[in-house]
Design a protein around this motif. Structure first.
Motif, PDB file in Angstrom:
ATOM      1  N   TYR A 206       0.839  -1.193   0.000  1.00 23.02           N
ATOM      2  CA  TYR A 206       0.000   0.000   0.000  1.00 23.02           C
ATOM      3  C   TYR A 206       0.875   1.245   0.000  1.00 23.02           C
ATOM      4  N   GLU A 207       0.409   2.245  -0.736  1.00 27.91           N
ATOM      5  CA  GLU A 207       1.146   3.500  -0.811  1.00 27.91           C
ATOM      6  C   GLU A 207       0.880   4.357   0.416  1.00 27.91           C
ATOM      7  N   GLN A 208       1.803   5.264   0.652  1.00 23.81           N
ATOM      8  CA  GLN A 208       1.607   6.254   1.703  1.00 23.81           C
ATOM      9  C   GLN A 208       1.630   7.627   1.062  1.00 23.81           C
ATOM     10  N   LYS A 212      -4.351   8.840   0.503  1.00 23.78           N
ATOM     11  CA  LYS A 212      -4.258   7.485  -0.047  1.00 23.78           C
ATOM     12  C   LYS A 212      -4.551   6.469   1.050  1.00 23.78           C
ATOM     13  N   ARG A 216      -3.069   1.187  -3.902  1.00 24.19           N
ATOM     14  CA  ARG A 216      -1.870   0.585  -4.494  1.00 24.19           C
ATOM     15  C   ARG A 216      -1.713   1.074  -5.931  1.00 24.19           C
ATOM     16  N   GLN A 217      -0.484   1.361  -6.299  1.00 25.05           N
ATOM     17  CA  GLN A 217      -0.172   1.682  -7.680  1.00 25.05           C
ATOM     18  C   GLN A 217       0.530   0.512  -8.351  1.00 25.05           C
TER      19      GLN A 217
END
Length: 313
Positions: A206-208, A212, A216-217
């Motif tokens: 998972y992105e921070q 966000k 997820r990218q």
């Protein structure tokens, strides 16, 4: 030249999903929207037949794209049937969370999502697997599944009384939840025993960032990410939630993060209640996780260059 979207679609409509219940969309309405977008689509809305049978019927039917029109549970079930095959999965996000659709940039409005299917392009993504069952986002053990079950129980009531009751339950459950002892054995690391309030295994990471929340990218990184929370008081919960909005949640002192291609989680309990891509289920211990790199083909909205190529063709 970029591949264009296949031309035959089989749509599995979950009439019990969040958006369907809220909007009352019907098979006939969905067929009309597909025809308007130029899709050659067959819509299956038969709720009297078990989902597994509907999935098998769809796979046996021969359509190039099989579409999950429902929430994350419906999408995960279809992914389990299509992972490892050359068939493509389409998504009409008609659920409450629509996690994978957001990650893939699929429009959340029905008409726009259908238009995106009509011009979509294939993208291969990873899937996770626990005890030979496919998941797309994450599997969580500990206190979180019981909170999710309580929230699911009041979903759709929409009253202030139900929301207040859930908040009371949340405070009570977090204040009384005990830590569980589990052994975490990553495929490319040393086994370690932790006492935690919750452990989540996610497909990739998972992105921070600002705003966000469980976003997820990177969906084809080929790694599992293990998130371990050693403390989850009501204060921790508030700090973690606000950190997700502000983009600082990975800095939480009670949170540890590790990555692996596979991991086994063992508990003294023979059965573990888990949150499985948003659905609360019970799985047998130990939990054996693997990642299957680029095992699933998903139809996603075409980018600007791909759209221009399609128009020129």
């Amino acid at each position: 030249m970029q591949e264009t979207a296949p031309h035959r679609f089989h749509i599995i409509l979950n009439a019990n999903s969040g958006t369907v219940l809220a909007t009352g969309i019907t098979v006939e309405a969905l067929e009309a929207l597909c025809a308007e977008a130029g899709l050659n689509a067959e819509v299956d809305g038969d709720v009297d037949i078990p989902l597994n049978e509907r999935l098998k019927r769809a796979v046996d039917g021969g359509a190039e794209v099989i579409v999950a029109a429902g929430g994350d549970g419906t999408i995960t079930a279809l992914a389990g049937a299509l992972a490892g095959t050359e068939r493509a999965m389409g998504i009409l996000p008609l659920g409450t969370v629509n996690a994978l659709a957001k990650d893939l940039g699929i429009p959340l409005e029905v008409k726009s999502a259908i238009a995106a299917l009509a011009t979509g392009v294939p993208r291969r993504i990873d899937v996770g697997e626990v005890n030979e069952r496919v998941f797309l986002h994450k599997v969580v053990i500990g206190v979180i599944p019981s909170l999710a079950a309580a929230r699911e129980h009041i979903r759709g009531q929409g009253t202030w009384a139900s929301k207040f009751a859930f908040m009371r339950f949340l405070v009570h459950r977090l204040s009384r939840a005990r830590r569980m002892a589990v052994a975490i054995n990553p495929e490319d690391g040393a086994e370690h025993i932790v006492r935690a309030k919750a452990v989540a295994v996610a497909c990739n990471e998972y992105e921070q960032g600002l705003g966000k929340v469980f976003s997820r990218q990177n969906l084809d990184g080929g790694r599992l990410t293990i998130y371990t929370l050693t403390s989850l008081t009501i204060g921790d919960f508030v700090r973690l939630a606000s950190g997700m909005v502000l983009g600082t949640w990975q800095d939480a002192p009670a949170l540890s993060i590790e990555s692996s291609a596979g991991v086994t989680i063992r508990s003294r309990r023979k059965l573990l209640k888990v949150m499985f891509d948003g659905e609360v289920e019970t799985l047998h211990s130990p939990l054996r996780f693997q990642i299957r790199p680029r095992a699933l083909t998903v139809l996603v909205p075409a980018g600007p260059e791909e759209s221009q190529e399609g128009a020129a063709a």
